[in-house]
Design an enzyme around this catalytic site. Sequence first.
Site, PDB file in Angstrom:
ATOM      1  N   SER A 313      44.180  37.090  45.195  1.00  0.00           N
ATOM      2  CA  SER A 313      42.825  37.414  44.753  1.00  0.00           C
ATOM      3  C   SER A 313      42.695  37.267  43.242  1.00  0.00           C
ATOM      4  CB  SER A 313      42.458  38.840  45.177  1.00  0.00           C
ATOM      5  OG  SER A 313      41.157  39.178  44.750  1.00  0.00           O
ATOM      6  N   TRP A 316      42.563  33.646  42.504  1.00  0.00           N
ATOM      7  CA  TRP A 316      41.277  33.076  42.909  1.00  0.00           C
ATOM      8  C   TRP A 316      40.212  33.339  41.843  1.00  0.00           C
ATOM      9  CZ3 TRP A 316      36.252  34.407  43.774  1.00  0.00           C
ATOM     10  CH2 TRP A 316      35.479  33.520  44.529  1.00  0.00           C
ATOM     11  N   HIS A 317      40.252  34.538  41.241  1.00  0.00           N
ATOM     12  CA  HIS A 317      39.236  34.893  40.254  1.00  0.00           C
ATOM     13  C   HIS A 317      39.395  34.131  38.942  1.00  0.00           C
ATOM     14  CE1 HIS A 317      38.281  38.318  42.904  1.00  0.00           C
ATOM     15  NE2 HIS A 317      37.128  38.322  42.292  1.00  0.00           N
ATOM     16  N   GLY A 318      40.610  33.716  38.618  1.00  0.00           N
ATOM     17  CA  GLY A 318      40.792  32.999  37.364  1.00  0.00           C
ATOM     18  C   GLY A 318      42.175  32.401  37.236  1.00  0.00           C
TER      19      GLY A 318
END
Length: 341
Positions: A313, A316-318
């Site tokens: 996660s 995925w965000h950065g």
Amino acid sequence: MVFSSLVFMFAYLPITLLAYYLVPRQGRNIFLFIVNLIFYGWGEPKLVLLMVFNIFFNYIGGWLVDKYRADAKKKKLFLILTCVLDIGILAVFKYTGMITETLNMLPFLNIPELQISLPIGISFYTFQTMSYVIDVYRGRLMPERHPGYYALFVSFFPQLVAGPIERSTALLPQLHAQERRMDSSGWLWMVRGFAKKLLLADTAAVFVDSVYASPADASGPAVLLATLLFAGQIYWDFSGYSDIAVGAAALLGVRLSRNFDHPYRADSLRDFWRRWHISLTRWFTDYVYIPLGGSRRGTVRLAVNTMVVFLLSGLWHGAALHFVVWGSVHGALLLLEKALT
């Protein structure tokens, strides 16, 4: 194109809605696919080619998985090949810089940095197409036979750039519907979304950016206020975009899933992740956490599975190491919370 641009608000959306309901019913999906491509390719048309390639190989992947559904080995092989290609393309465009930077931390390496621009929305439509092939593999749905409907499912502009990550089981049947009528509640969703984005998020960003640009020169109360406003800014910005997406889809007669449910009202960290970016949380739960065994294989396995989900996660965000740290911290805190309750 982004929702907050003047072109979208005062040209693209009004023209699309007017033309969509003037076009004969049998031609509406073709028209919608064309305007999807215009939306995505606005300012950088070459990005459309990457998305079209993604549509093509995932459509073929789903077809092959279904074709060999009686042959477990071939069925699994085509699933793996499709997902590896999905993840590989995402990794090249999103994580090449981070990987190079990490490797260059080693004293004996000096890899030249590659400048690869990140295609907008690639994380969203990659996860969406992967879930489609996985659902076909699991037998949750039959593969879409009509390539046009599948292309429309992937490229549907309201959720293309910033989600929510829609499941094929929810969106494809709506696109097949013979008649889709405008849901007037979409206007309210859009007004609320624009208010969050333009009035709250962008206004807060002015103060937050000024403080964070030089925190050493700011007073303690200013830094505290900027931190609180930043928490509001990221919520107003992201949930604002999600509200606009839900609203725009409703005006086209399509219902998208709600992506935020007042996350700052959560009474626990676990409750927070049920309310924040709901479609992503559900995606990781259904396609990563549960297949790894979830909480069914003992405490140690539960801890490992939780950390894997939050590390992914974070990535995925950065594409940066601090996002990995962010994911690790959230995973560890969630495990601590579970241990104490």
